[in-house]
Enzyme design. Sequence first.
Site, PDB file in Angstrom:
ATOM      1  N   GLU A   1       0.933   3.948  -3.065  1.00 32.21           N
ATOM      2  CA  GLU A   1       1.102   5.351  -2.664  1.00 32.21           C
ATOM      3  C   GLU A   1       2.493   5.704  -2.152  1.00 32.21           C
ATOM      4  OE1 GLU A   1      -1.884   6.609   0.118  1.00 32.21           O
ATOM      5  OE2 GLU A   1      -3.505   5.756  -1.078  1.00 32.21           O
TER       6      GLU A   1
ATOM      7  N   HIS B   1      -7.888  -2.188  -4.044  1.00 37.13           N
ATOM      8  CA  HIS B   1      -6.579  -2.013  -4.693  1.00 37.13           C
ATOM      9  C   HIS B   1      -6.211  -3.237  -5.528  1.00 37.13           C
ATOM     10  CE1 HIS B   1      -5.677   1.798  -2.931  1.00 37.13           C
ATOM     11  NE2 HIS B   1      -5.771   1.347  -1.693  1.00 37.13           N
TER      12      HIS B   1
ATOM     13  N   HIS C   1       0.818  -1.213   0.000  1.00 38.53           N
ATOM     14  CA  HIS C   1       0.000   0.000   0.000  1.00 38.53           C
ATOM     15  C   HIS C   1       0.854   1.265   0.000  1.00 38.53           C
ATOM     16  CE1 HIS C   1      -3.006   3.018   0.819  1.00 38.53           C
ATOM     17  NE2 HIS C   1      -3.930   2.130   0.533  1.00 38.53           N
TER      18      HIS C   1
HETATM   19 CO    CO Z   1      -5.808   2.512  -0.022  1.00 38.03          CO
END
Ligand code: CO
Length: 306
Positions: A215, A247, A184
């Site tokens: 990210e 995701h 993530h």
């Molecule tokens: Co997220």
Amino acid sequence: MPRTLSHFGLRPLLFVLLLLAALNLCGTSHAAENTEPKQGILLAAFGTSVPEAQPAFTAVDAEFKKAFPGAPVVWAYTSQIIRKKLAEQGRPVGGISDGLAQLAKDGVKVVRVQSLHVLAGEEFTALERAVLLDVSKNPGRFEAVFMGRPLLESKADAKELLAVIEADTKSARGKNSALVLMGHGQSHGRADLAFEGVCAVFKAGDKNIHMATVEGARNFDDMLKNLKAARIKHVVVAPLMMVAGDHARNDLAGDEDDSWANQLKAAGIKVDAHLKGLGETPGAAAILVRHAKESTDDLTKEPKKP
Ligand code: CO
């Protein structure tokens, strides 16, 4: 004749006495058990509204119920957006305060909060803060509230998880194919260095693992360059996340041109998607159970000083 009678008469008496003694022993040990403070588990996750992601949480739930027999296991989602969405769909899940209130109602005195986060990033910090706030608002409600650390906390955790992931993806990966893991990460960098540590441990154990984040600082473009440079022709893509949620199903393996799978395919790489959350990958939840059992970090007390 009278002698024989008395002989037969004594034996049942002795038996009854022994039985009473045994019952008494059972009684006392049972009473001692009942004086132990009641334990309860609060499983805290960011949350998911994707139904296909649910099996991962179901598997973690089962693992904790097995590891803590008789202890209530309550769930809390930290994401307000997801809680609102689920409430609108008629399948509500509470937040941290709701979960702690439920455990108190169940008569729990010792709480073990277990984070389902992969790394100790921003979300874990928010969880800790939420638990601390609730504890300070309700002094004396619990004798102890232990905080279990996220999935990957130590080098040993990373090695254990690598073995779990390798075993689970072995049949999908051929001899020469690589494994691409989507972590993530966070845009402002929290957990970036922890993620670098996990990459280092995974790479040391399996040089055909490539990792990037949605990210974080490790981005897809850099990873794609590395895959091209290594002339990788086949990859298995999988989420390095507790659930195979939004995701995994959209950013990783979705139909859009910019999903990782489609960008890899556009680069001439054959892609197989392994859409399974870590929660439902056999062996991963055991790490969480271990963290829950090991935690001595009681949030109701001052930190232990050396
Ligand atoms: Co997220």
